[in-house]
Design a protein around this motif. Structure first.
Motif, short mmCIF file in Angstrom:
data_model
loop_
_atom_site.label_atom_id
_atom_site.label_comp_id
_atom_site.label_asym_id
_atom_site.label_seq_id
_atom_site.Cartn_x
_atom_site.Cartn_y
_atom_site.Cartn_z
N ILE A 112 4.71 -42.22 -20.37
CA ILE A 112 5.44 -41.90 -19.14
C ILE A 112 4.60 -40.88 -18.38
CG2 ILE A 112 7.55 -40.89 -18.20
CD1 ILE A 112 8.89 -41.81 -20.88
N VAL A 113 4.41 -41.09 -17.08
CA VAL A 113 3.56 -40.23 -16.27
C VAL A 113 4.43 -39.51 -15.23
CG1 VAL A 113 1.60 -40.14 -14.69
CG2 VAL A 113 1.60 -41.79 -16.57
N ILE A 114 4.29 -38.19 -15.16
CA ILE A 114 5.12 -37.40 -14.25
C ILE A 114 4.26 -36.44 -13.44
CG2 ILE A 114 7.02 -35.75 -14.07
CD1 ILE A 114 8.23 -36.87 -16.56
N ASP A 115 4.49 -36.41 -12.13
CA ASP A 115 3.87 -35.46 -11.21
C ASP A 115 4.99 -34.80 -10.43
OD1 ASP A 115 2.50 -34.07 -9.27
OD2 ASP A 115 1.41 -35.78 -8.47
N CYS A 116 5.07 -33.47 -10.48
CA CYS A 116 6.19 -32.79 -9.82
C CYS A 116 6.00 -32.67 -8.32
CB CYS A 116 6.40 -31.41 -10.43
SG CYS A 116 5.25 -30.15 -9.86
N GLY A 117 4.80 -32.99 -7.82
CA GLY A 117 4.52 -32.75 -6.40
C GLY A 117 3.68 -31.50 -6.26
N SER A 118 4.17 -30.54 -5.50
CA SER A 118 3.44 -29.28 -5.34
C SER A 118 4.41 -28.11 -5.35
CB SER A 118 2.64 -29.27 -4.03
OG SER A 118 2.00 -28.02 -3.86
N THR A 119 4.02 -27.08 -6.08
CA THR A 119 4.85 -25.88 -6.15
C THR A 119 4.37 -24.82 -5.16
OG1 THR A 119 5.06 -26.38 -8.49
CG2 THR A 119 5.91 -24.28 -7.80
N GLY A 120 3.30 -25.09 -4.43
CA GLY A 120 2.79 -24.06 -3.53
C GLY A 120 2.41 -24.53 -2.14
N MET A 121 2.37 -25.85 -1.92
CA MET A 121 1.95 -26.37 -0.63
C MET A 121 3.12 -27.03 0.08
SD MET A 121 -1.34 -25.86 -0.08
CE MET A 121 -1.93 -27.17 0.98
N GLY A 122 3.15 -26.91 1.41
CA GLY A 122 4.20 -27.54 2.19
C GLY A 122 5.41 -26.64 2.33
N SER A 123 6.46 -27.19 2.89
CA SER A 123 7.65 -26.39 3.20
C SER A 123 8.59 -26.25 2.01
CB SER A 123 8.41 -27.03 4.36
OG SER A 123 8.81 -28.36 4.03
N ILE A 172 9.15 -26.06 -2.43
CA ILE A 172 8.66 -25.91 -3.79
C ILE A 172 9.30 -27.01 -4.63
CG2 ILE A 172 9.09 -24.57 -5.87
CD1 ILE A 172 8.31 -22.12 -4.44
N SER A 173 8.52 -27.73 -5.38
CA SER A 173 9.09 -28.75 -6.27
C SER A 173 8.56 -28.55 -7.68
CB SER A 173 8.75 -30.15 -5.75
OG SER A 173 7.37 -30.37 -5.70
N TRP A 174 9.43 -28.81 -8.63
CA TRP A 174 9.06 -28.65 -10.04
C TRP A 174 9.97 -29.52 -10.88
CZ3 TRP A 174 12.70 -26.31 -13.38
CH2 TRP A 174 13.80 -25.72 -12.73
N ASN A 175 9.59 -29.74 -12.12
CA ASN A 175 10.34 -30.60 -13.03
C ASN A 175 10.83 -29.83 -14.23
OD1 ASN A 175 9.88 -32.96 -11.48
ND2 ASN A 175 7.89 -33.26 -12.46
N ILE A 232 13.17 -37.58 -24.18
CA ILE A 232 13.21 -36.43 -23.27
C ILE A 232 14.32 -36.63 -22.25
CG2 ILE A 232 10.71 -36.06 -23.46
CD1 ILE A 232 10.51 -37.20 -20.56
N ARG A 233 14.79 -35.50 -21.71
CA ARG A 233 15.65 -35.51 -20.52
C ARG A 233 14.86 -34.85 -19.40
NH1 ARG A 233 20.39 -32.37 -21.12
NH2 ARG A 233 19.50 -31.38 -22.95
N PHE A 234 14.94 -35.43 -18.23
CA PHE A 234 14.06 -35.03 -17.14
C PHE A 234 14.86 -34.90 -15.84
CE2 PHE A 234 12.01 -36.97 -13.42
CZ PHE A 234 11.02 -36.04 -13.16
N GLN A 235 14.57 -33.82 -15.08
CA GLN A 235 15.24 -33.62 -13.79
C GLN A 235 14.28 -32.93 -12.82
OE1 GLN A 235 18.93 -31.39 -14.02
NE2 GLN A 235 19.79 -32.53 -12.29
N HIS A 236 14.27 -33.38 -11.57
CA HIS A 236 13.40 -32.82 -10.54
C HIS A 236 14.18 -31.83 -9.70
CE1 HIS A 236 10.17 -32.65 -7.59
NE2 HIS A 236 11.08 -32.80 -6.65
N PHE A 237 13.52 -30.73 -9.31
CA PHE A 237 14.11 -29.71 -8.44
C PHE A 237 13.19 -29.45 -7.26
CE2 PHE A 237 16.26 -29.07 -12.38
CZ PHE A 237 17.50 -28.52 -12.09
#
Length: 261
Positions: free
Chosen positions: A215-226, A228-231, A240-245
Motif C-alpha cells: 500500500i502506497v501513501i503520500d500525505c501531500g505537503s505539510t509545509g507548502m500551500g495554504s 497543512i496535510s498529514w496522515n 492498519i487504520r489510516f486517516q488523512h488530516f
C-alpha cells in the motif's frame, strides 16, 4: 532566487505550531518525516526544523526524519550531509543487532516499532541542478537494503519510508532513477506492507497488493500551500487504520477512516 521569488510565497509554516498540540491530542507516539525539512538546505532552515521536532519530543513523541532533495539541495549540503548534523542518522537503539545500519553511511536505516512492525528508511536524495529534482536508488543502496530485509523475519511487517515514489509518473527531471529496481525489491520482499513517500505534494493512497506491491501513501505537503496535510496511521496486529488530516482556516478537517487488513 527560488526561495525569494517562488517558494517563500507558498509556505504554510504559520500552521505548523498548532500541529504539535493536535498530534499530542491524537496520542501520536511516532512522527515520520519523509523529507524536505528545508527549502534550500540553509543552516537557519535546519535549525528551525530541528527545533520544531525537539518540541514534539518534549511532548512525548519520537521522530524519524529522512532527507528529501531540498535537504541535499546544494553540492555542499549533499557532500557534507548537513542534514545529519540536525537529525539522527541511526534509528535503532544501541545494542540491537541491526543498530549499525546508518542513513548517513548506508543510506538505509531501520527502527523496530513493535514486536512485529519495523520501519525502514531510505536516503535517495541528491544534489541536482536547478532544473532537476531527481533521486537515485543506487546499486549500493539496493545492496544495503536487501541485506537488511533479509535479516527481518519473513512473518514480520515492514513500513518503508522514502522521499521519492518508486513509480515513474512524473517528468524525467523529478523521478527516482532506478525506481524500477526498488519496485523489484518490494515485490521480492513481501514483508514490506506499507510505503510512505513525499516529493509529489499530492495526497494519494494506492492499494497495490494485487500487483505484489505494498500500500502506497503520500500525505501531500505539510509545509507548502495554504493547507497543512498529514496522515494518522494506527498499526495493528493484522493491518492498519489510516486517516488523512488537513488544516482548514483555524480548524482541522479529517477524512474518512480507512482500514487495510
Amino acid at each position: 532566487m527560488n526561495l525569494l521569488f517562488c517558494r517563500k510565497k507558498k509556505w504554510a509554516a504559520q500552521h505548523i505550531e498548532a500541529l504539535g498540540t493536535l498530534l499530542q491530542e491524537k496520542g501520536v507516539d511516532l512522527v515520520v518525516l519523509t523529507g524536505d525539512a528545508t527549502c534550500t538546505a540553509l543552516q537557519a532552515e535546519f535549525r528551525l526544523a530541528a527545533n520544531f521536532f525537539k518540541q514534539l519530543k518534549k511532548r512525548g513523541m519520537d521522530v524519524v526524519a529522512l532527507p528529501g532533495n531540498h535537504d541535499h539541495y546544494t553540492k555542499k549540503a549533499y557532500r557534507e550531509r548537513t542534514f545529519y548534523d540536525f537529525f539522527p542518522a541511526r534509528l535503532m537503539e544501541e545494542g540491537h543487532h541491526l543498530s549499525h545500519y546508518c542513513l548517513k553511511s548506508h543510506a538505509v536505516g531501520v527502527k523496530q516499532l513493535s514486536q512485529r512492525w519495523w520501519l525502514v528508511a531510505l536516503d535517495t536524495a541528491l544534489a541536482t541542478s536547478w532544473v532537476s529534482s531527481r533521486g537515485l536508488f543506487s546499486k549500493e543502496i539496493e545492496e544495503h537494503l536487501r541485506r537488511l530485509l533479509q535479516q527481518i523475519p519473513e512473518d514480520d511487517k515492514v513500513i518503508m519510508a522514502n522521499h521519492f515514489p518508486f513509480f515513474q509518473n512524473d517528468s524525467p527531471r523529478k523521478i527516482l532513477v532506478r525506481g524500477e529496481a526498488l519496485q523489484g525489491v518490494l515485490k521480492e520482499y513481501s514483508q514490506v506492507k506499507l510505503y510512505l513517500h513525499g516529493h509529489t505534494h499530492r495526497r494519494s493512497v494506492a492499494d497495490l497488493r494485487e500487483n505484489g506491491l505494498p500500500i502506497v501513501i503520500d500525505c501531500g505537503s505539510t509545509g507548502m500551500g495554504s493547507k497543512i496535510s498529514w496522515n494518522l496511521i494506527d498499526l495493528e496486529e493484522n493491518g492498519i487504520r489510516f486517516q488523512h488530516f488537513e488544516s482548514e482556516a483555524d480548524t482541522w478537517k479529517s477524512g474518512p477512516l480507512q482500514t487495510f487488513k
